[in-house]
Design an enzyme around this catalytic site. Structure first.
Site, PDB file in Angstrom:
ATOM      1  N   GLU A  45       0.864  -1.327   0.082  1.00  0.00           N
ATOM      2  CA  GLU A  45      -0.053  -0.209   0.025  1.00  0.00           C
ATOM      3  C   GLU A  45       0.798   1.372  -0.015  1.00  0.00           C
ATOM      4  O   GLU A  45       0.665   2.415  -0.698  1.00  0.00           O
ATOM      5  CB  GLU A  45      -0.976  -0.040   1.142  1.00  0.00           C
ATOM      6  CG  GLU A  45      -1.644   1.300   1.398  1.00  0.00           C
ATOM      7  CD  GLU A  45      -2.164   1.368   3.052  1.00  0.00           C
ATOM      8  OE1 GLU A  45      -2.425   2.444   3.107  1.00  0.00           O
ATOM      9  OE2 GLU A  45      -2.194   0.419   3.359  1.00  0.00           O
ATOM     10  N   ASP A  49       0.784   3.927  -3.365  1.00  0.00           N
ATOM     11  CA  ASP A  49       0.435   5.289  -3.147  1.00  0.00           C
ATOM     12  C   ASP A  49       1.504   6.175  -3.908  1.00  0.00           C
ATOM     13  O   ASP A  49       0.882   7.017  -4.561  1.00  0.00           O
ATOM     14  CB  ASP A  49       0.307   5.575  -1.594  1.00  0.00           C
ATOM     15  CG  ASP A  49       0.019   7.048  -1.431  1.00  0.00           C
ATOM     16  OD1 ASP A  49      -1.152   7.282  -1.920  1.00  0.00           O
ATOM     17  OD2 ASP A  49       0.971   7.899  -1.099  1.00  0.00           O
ATOM     18  N   ASP A 118      -7.021   1.159   0.159  1.00  0.00           N
ATOM     19  CA  ASP A 118      -5.854   0.703   0.660  1.00  0.00           C
ATOM     20  C   ASP A 118      -5.465  -0.449  -0.209  1.00  0.00           C
ATOM     21  O   ASP A 118      -4.248  -0.747  -0.851  1.00  0.00           O
ATOM     22  CB  ASP A 118      -5.515   0.148   2.088  1.00  0.00           C
ATOM     23  CG  ASP A 118      -5.931   1.335   3.121  1.00  0.00           C
ATOM     24  OD1 ASP A 118      -5.703   2.449   2.725  1.00  0.00           O
ATOM     25  OD2 ASP A 118      -5.967   1.102   4.388  1.00  0.00           O
ATOM     26  N   GLU A 121      -4.510   0.597  -3.712  1.00  0.00           N
ATOM     27  CA  GLU A 121      -2.980   0.941  -3.727  1.00  0.00           C
ATOM     28  C   GLU A 121      -1.958  -0.501  -3.761  1.00  0.00           C
ATOM     29  O   GLU A 121      -1.120  -0.117  -4.395  1.00  0.00           O
ATOM     30  CB  GLU A 121      -2.679   1.808  -2.733  1.00  0.00           C
ATOM     31  CG  GLU A 121      -3.330   3.262  -2.984  1.00  0.00           C
ATOM     32  CD  GLU A 121      -3.272   4.048  -1.562  1.00  0.00           C
ATOM     33  OE1 GLU A 121      -3.465   5.347  -1.771  1.00  0.00           O
ATOM     34  OE2 GLU A 121      -2.917   3.797  -0.636  1.00  0.00           O
TER      35      GLU A 121
END
Length: 227
Positions: A45, A49, A118, A121
Site C-alpha cells: 500500500e 500510493d 488501501d 494501492e
C-alpha cells in the site's frame, strides 16, 4: 504459488496477469489475516500510493498542458484520494477477493472505503513490482479512464470544502471531535462528529480518524447545500 479461481478471474478484471502470483496474494491480504507465514498488504500500500501519485501527476500534465500548478493540485488530490481508489476497487470488484480476518469480515470489511482504497494501492504496487512502471502506468490510466480528463478543476476534499463554506459566511473553522473508538487494534472503528459554531453537526464512522472526518464533513456539507 498458484492462484485460486477467484483471483484468476480478478486478474482478468484488472487487466494484468501476474508472473509472480504471490504478489497479488499479498496485495489482497488484509492485516487482519497476516501471520508469521503470511505477509499483509501494508508495505505494498505504501509503495502503491507513491506509484499512483507519479502516474497521476504525469497524466494530468499531459491532459492539460496549459494548467497552472494551482489548477493541477486539486485535480491531483481528487484522483489519488482514498475515496477515488475505493471507487476503482469497486469497479473491478476487488472486495470479493480480499483475504480478511473473521472480525473484519463480520464488520463488513469488503465494503469499507478505507480498506478498499488501501487494497487498490497495494494492487497497483503488485503490478509495478511484477512488471515494472510502464505496466503499472498503463493499468492505472486504463482504470481511472475519463476521470483524468473530466475531474473538476475545483475538485476539493470534503474537509476543505466545508471549511471554505464556513469561512465564506464569517464562521470559525469546523470542529472535529472523536466520540468513540471500537474494534481491535488492527481494525479500529472511529466515530467522529463535525460541528459548526452555529450548531449544525453530523457524525460518521470509518476505519481511520481521517476517513471518518472526511465522511462527516461530506455529510454535513451535503445537508447544508441541500437546504
Amino acid at each position: 504459488m498458484k492462484l485460486s479461481a477467484d483471483l484468476k478471474a480478478f486478474q482478468e478484471r484488472l487487466g494484468h496477469r501476474f508472473s509472480s502470483p504471490d504478489l497479488l496474494i499479498r496485495a489482497v491480504t488484509h492485516p487482519s489475516m497476516s501471520s508469521v507465514h503470511r505477509d499483509d498488504n501494508q508495505r505494498l500500500e505504501f509503495l502503491g500510493d507513491r506509484v499512483l501519485g507519479l502516474v497521476m501527476a504525469e497524466a494530468l500534465l499531459k491532459a492539460d498542458p496549459q494548467a497552472t500548478e494551482g489548477q493541477l493540485a486539486p485535480r491531483y488530490n481528487a484522483l489519488v484520494r482514498k475515496e477515488t481508489c475505493a471507487a476503482i476497487a469497486r469497479q473491478i470488484d476487488l472486495g470479493t477477493v480480499l483475504k480478511l480476518g473473521r472480525s473484519e469480515m463480520k464488520s463488513g470489511g469488503r465494503r469499507k472505503e478505507a480498506l478498499l482504497g488501501d487494497a487498490m494501492e497495494a494492487v497497483i504496487a503488485a503490478v509495478y513490482l511484477d512488471a515494472g512502471f510502464e505496466a503499472a502506468q498503463a493499468r492505472i490510466v486504463a482504470l481511472w479512464g475519463d476521470r483524468i480528463t473530466t475531474v473538476k478543476a475545483d475538485a476539493r476534499d470534503a474537509k476543505t470544502a466545508l471549511q471554505e463554506w464556513a469561512q465564506a459566511r464569517g464562521q470559525q473553522p469546523p470542529v472535529y471531535k472523536e466520540l468513540k473508538r471500537t474494534g481491535p487494534d488492527h481494525a479500529p472503528q472511529f466515530v467522529i462528529e463535525v460541528a459548526l459554531e452555529t450548531g449544525e453537526a453530523e457524525k460518521a464512522t470509518a476505519g481511520s480518524k481521517r476517513h471518518a472526518e472526511h465522511a462527516a464533513a461530506k455529510a454535513l456539507l451535503d445537508r447544508l447545500e441541500a437546504e
